[in-house]
Design a protein around this motif. Structure first.
Motif, short mmCIF file in Angstrom:
data_model
loop_
_atom_site.label_atom_id
_atom_site.label_comp_id
_atom_site.label_asym_id
_atom_site.label_seq_id
_atom_site.Cartn_x
_atom_site.Cartn_y
_atom_site.Cartn_z
N TYR A 38 6.08 -1.88 -17.29
CA TYR A 38 7.28 -2.64 -16.96
C TYR A 38 6.90 -3.98 -16.34
N THR A 39 7.63 -5.03 -16.70
CA THR A 39 7.45 -6.34 -16.08
C THR A 39 8.72 -7.15 -16.27
N GLY A 40 8.80 -8.26 -15.55
CA GLY A 40 9.90 -9.20 -15.74
C GLY A 40 11.07 -9.03 -14.80
N GLY A 41 10.98 -8.11 -13.86
CA GLY A 41 12.08 -7.90 -12.93
C GLY A 41 11.60 -7.95 -11.49
N PRO A 42 12.53 -8.04 -10.54
CA PRO A 42 12.16 -8.18 -9.13
C PRO A 42 11.81 -6.88 -8.40
N LEU A 43 12.22 -5.74 -8.94
CA LEU A 43 11.99 -4.47 -8.26
C LEU A 43 10.50 -4.15 -8.22
N LYS A 44 10.00 -3.83 -7.04
CA LYS A 44 8.59 -3.45 -6.89
C LYS A 44 8.41 -1.98 -7.25
N ASN A 45 7.33 -1.68 -7.96
CA ASN A 45 6.97 -0.31 -8.34
C ASN A 45 8.12 0.44 -9.04
N PRO A 46 8.68 -0.15 -10.09
CA PRO A 46 9.78 0.52 -10.78
C PRO A 46 9.30 1.79 -11.48
N THR A 47 10.23 2.70 -11.65
CA THR A 47 9.97 3.94 -12.39
C THR A 47 10.77 3.88 -13.70
N TYR A 48 10.49 4.82 -14.58
CA TYR A 48 11.25 4.88 -15.83
C TYR A 48 12.74 5.07 -15.53
#
Length: 182
Positions: A38-48
């Motif tokens: 995942y990339t391109g968003g502000p959330l750190k350590n995103p999950t599915y």
């Protein structure tokens, strides 16, 4: 972030479901690694689960590390334009949402120039405008382990693989393609 050996390059590509993108690039000589994430968003350590909400700002991408002596950036991008429909906004087939957007995340100014030239060249092959997001790479977060090498592991067992990925691989002429040892 995947390790980038000296002399190798990296790029992150979003073309719908990352299982599909990874399945294509895992078949190409010169690609050292193709990691779903995942990339391109502000959330750190995103999950599915975060990505699936469509509100994290991230795209499903595949982070490629490749040897430009064996496969150059232009060829990487040529496969990108063939492997999905870059003219549909935030969807590929039945996969709908901003997380499935067509996107190229580049890592250098030189790579950005190659991306811009490739997009301009590719546009000639499409009747409608290409809507691919082109942006400087931000933090890449590898997806959960069960997403990695998904088609390779689940190709014969999973309905999505049989119905969506296998026909794409066949259409691209990659069904019998095995990467040589790196």
């Amino acid at each position: 972030m995947p390790n980038v050996p000296e002399g190798h390059e990296q790029i992150s590509l979003g073309g719908g479901c990352f299982w599909c993108v990874e399945a294509v690039y895992n078949r190409l000589d010169g690609v050292k690694s193709a990691v779903s994430g995942y990339t391109g968003g502000p959330l750190k350590n995103p999950t599915y689960a975060d990505i699936c909400t469509g509100t994290s700002g991230h795209a499903e991408v595949v982070h490629l590390v490749y040897d430009p002596e064996k496969i150059n950036t232009e060829t990487i991008l040529d496969w990108f334009w063939k492997a999905h429909d870059p003219t549909t906004l935030n969807r590929q087939g039945n996969d709908v949402g901003t997380q499935y957007r067509s996107a190229i995340y580049y890592y250098s100014d030189e790579q950005k120039s190659l991306v811009d030239a490739s997009l301009k060249k590719a546009q000639k092959d499409f009747k409608t405008p290409i809507v691919t997001e082109v942006a400087k790479a931000s933090t890449f977060y590898p997806a959960e382990i069960y997403h990695q090498d998904y088609y390779c592991i689940n190709g014969n067992k999973n309905g999505y693989c049989r119905a969506v990925i296998a026909p794409k691989i066949k259409k691209l002429g990659l069904e019998n393609k095995e990467k040589s040892a790196e």
